[in-house]
Design a protein around this motif. Structure first.
Motif, mmCIF file in Angstrom:
data_model
loop_
_atom_site.group_PDB
_atom_site.id
_atom_site.type_symbol
_atom_site.label_atom_id
_atom_site.label_comp_id
_atom_site.label_asym_id
_atom_site.label_seq_id
_atom_site.Cartn_x
_atom_site.Cartn_y
_atom_site.Cartn_z
ATOM 1 N N LEU A 43 -9.235 9.744 6.775
ATOM 2 C CA LEU A 43 -8.273 9.651 7.878
ATOM 3 C C LEU A 43 -6.968 10.336 7.495
ATOM 4 O O LEU A 43 -6.342 9.987 6.489
ATOM 5 C CB LEU A 43 -8.008 8.181 8.218
ATOM 6 C CG LEU A 43 -9.179 7.408 8.823
ATOM 7 C CD1 LEU A 43 -8.926 5.906 8.744
ATOM 8 C CD2 LEU A 43 -9.403 7.838 10.277
ATOM 9 N N ARG A 44 -6.528 11.277 8.303
ATOM 10 C CA ARG A 44 -5.293 11.990 8.031
ATOM 11 C C ARG A 44 -4.078 11.131 8.414
ATOM 12 O O ARG A 44 -4.191 10.232 9.252
ATOM 13 C CB ARG A 44 -5.266 13.322 8.782
ATOM 14 C CG ARG A 44 -6.389 14.276 8.375
ATOM 15 C CD ARG A 44 -6.209 15.652 8.994
ATOM 16 N NE ARG A 44 -4.955 16.246 8.584
ATOM 17 C CZ ARG A 44 -4.747 16.830 7.390
ATOM 18 N NH1 ARG A 44 -5.738 16.902 6.507
ATOM 19 N NH2 ARG A 44 -3.570 17.340 7.098
ATOM 20 N N ILE A 50 0.849 -1.188 0.000
ATOM 21 C CA ILE A 50 0.000 0.000 0.000
ATOM 22 C C ILE A 50 0.884 1.237 0.000
ATOM 23 O O ILE A 50 1.894 1.299 0.711
ATOM 24 C CB ILE A 50 -0.957 0.020 1.212
ATOM 25 C CG1 ILE A 50 -1.894 1.234 1.123
ATOM 26 C CG2 ILE A 50 -0.206 0.004 2.541
ATOM 27 C CD1 ILE A 50 -3.026 1.231 2.131
ATOM 28 N N THR A 51 0.521 2.207 -0.820
ATOM 29 C CA THR A 51 1.210 3.489 -0.895
ATOM 30 C C THR A 51 0.162 4.585 -0.742
ATOM 31 O O THR A 51 -0.913 4.510 -1.341
ATOM 32 C CB THR A 51 1.932 3.657 -2.249
ATOM 33 O OG1 THR A 51 2.803 2.540 -2.459
ATOM 34 C CG2 THR A 51 2.749 4.929 -2.269
ATOM 35 N N THR A 52 0.456 5.578 0.079
ATOM 36 C CA THR A 52 -0.515 6.641 0.347
ATOM 37 C C THR A 52 0.020 7.991 -0.130
ATOM 38 O O THR A 52 1.227 8.169 -0.322
ATOM 39 C CB THR A 52 -0.844 6.736 1.849
ATOM 40 O OG1 THR A 52 0.357 7.068 2.569
ATOM 41 C CG2 THR A 52 -1.378 5.409 2.364
ATOM 42 N N GLY A 100 0.164 0.957 7.133
ATOM 43 C CA GLY A 100 -0.137 -0.415 7.556
ATOM 44 C C GLY A 100 -1.517 -0.536 8.176
ATOM 45 O O GLY A 100 -2.237 -1.512 7.928
ATOM 46 N N GLN A 101 -1.913 0.446 8.991
ATOM 47 C CA GLN A 101 -3.238 0.419 9.604
ATOM 48 C C GLN A 101 -4.328 0.613 8.552
ATOM 49 O O GLN A 101 -5.389 -0.009 8.625
ATOM 50 C CB GLN A 101 -3.334 1.513 10.675
ATOM 51 C CG GLN A 101 -2.498 1.230 11.913
ATOM 52 C CD GLN A 101 -2.462 2.416 12.860
ATOM 53 O OE1 GLN A 101 -2.533 3.572 12.438
ATOM 54 N NE2 GLN A 101 -2.343 2.145 14.149
ATOM 55 N N LEU A 102 -4.058 1.462 7.571
ATOM 56 C CA LEU A 102 -5.026 1.681 6.491
ATOM 57 C C LEU A 102 -5.237 0.393 5.699
ATOM 58 O O LEU A 102 -6.368 0.037 5.352
ATOM 59 C CB LEU A 102 -4.522 2.803 5.582
ATOM 60 C CG LEU A 102 -5.506 3.378 4.561
ATOM 61 C CD1 LEU A 102 -6.765 3.882 5.252
ATOM 62 C CD2 LEU A 102 -4.843 4.504 3.771
#
Length: 298
Positions: free
Chosen positions: A226-227, A182-184, A234-236
């Motif tokens: 969510l900011r 995952i990449t944000t 990881g939580q996302l």
């Protein structure tokens, strides 16, 4: 169990139950069951990555085979307890997006994260959640073409100075090796008017079947309110994966253990009342610590 429920002799036959259920106020029943489920959830404080509710629908497929209108229910399920908190009957799957706000009105929104698939990724849903003090994690596909194109561009051609933090998990089981990345990014904040947008994300899935060596790669995009200071990548990712609890802990059990689709009850309030009671039974068994729901039901 019958004695605990107050039956002195035999339990009522199916015909008697159907007669009773036909006259039950299904909305009142669901509110009472939902209130009880909320109390259970409140008594078991979740970890930060588990304070989430999955929104998804399920159709009783057997209804059409019997010549009756399809019964489709939109449900909200707590990730960490596995209890159904609310459900709403809709005419068909495409109408989930018009009824989701009715489900949200039955729920406690502040402090909760709501997860959903692409069908429910709608502006009015996002707005209702953030207006109520909650947060969302939404999957974005072609039904939101502009948002999807903007997110895809962010990760295809990253803007200068965009750090794009990431996380990775690897799972081995069921004959597969699954790697998820995952990449944000915050690059769209202020440049896209999606309600409550705080981050967008890209999830890459690489699956290898160990027996055949066959590989499968897919990429999905998403948006969340969510900011970054509130949730790590990881939580996302855990929120996204946790959404499928509603499939594993509710839909699958109702289909396989309860064999719900073969039920011949399709009159009046009965299907929705029985679905509500099945949902509650599943939740009670999980809450009581039963990991093998099928054996517990038998």
């Amino acid at each position: 169990m019958a004695q605990a429920l107050g039956f002195v002799h035999d339990t009522p036959c199916a015909a008697t139950l159907h007669t009773v259920f036909r006259s039950v106020d299904r909305d009142m029943l669901e509110r009472r069951l939902g209130a009880w489920a909320e109390q259970v959830v409140a008594s078991h404080p979740p970890a930060p990555t588990e304070a989430a509710v999955a929104l998804d629908g399920k159709t009783l497929r057997g209804s059409r085979k019997q010549g009756a209108p399809g019964v489709h229910l939109l449900s909200a399920l707590s990730h960490h307890v596995g209890l159904t908190l609310a459900q709403q009957a809709v005419s068909d799957k495409t109408n989930e997006m018009t009824q989701v706000e009715a489900v949200l009105r039955q729920l406690v929104l502040p402090g909760r994260v709501f997860t959903m698939d692409a069908l429910l990724t709608q502006r009015h849903v996002a707005q209702a959640i953030v207006d109520g003090g909650g947060d969302y994690v939404m999957i974005v596909k072609a039904n939101q073409p502009q948002l999807h194109a903007d997110i895809e561009l962010v990760f295809t051609l990253p803007p200068a100075g965009d750090p794009q933090p990431s996380a990775r998990t690897v799972d081995i089981g069921h004959g597969r090796i699954e790697q998820r990345n995952i990449t944000t990014s915050e690059a769209l904040v202020g440049h896209n008017d999606w309600p409550g947008l705080a981050q967008v994300f890209e999830i890459g899935r690489h699956v290898i079947t160990k027996k055949t060596g066959e590989e499968r790669v897919e990429v999905v995009y998403g948006v969340t309110s969510l900011r970054p200071e509130r949730v790590t990548p990881g939580q996302l990712l855990a929120f996204v994966r946790g959404h499928w609890h509603i499939e594993n802990k509710s839909h699958w059990v109702r289909d396989v253990t309860f064999d719900e689709d073969r039920s011949q009850v399709r009159c009046g309030n009965i299907p929705q009342v029985m679905a509500a009671l099945r949902n509650t039974t599943i939740g009670v068994l999980r809450w009581a610590g039963h990991t093998n729901i099928a054996a517990a039901c038998r």
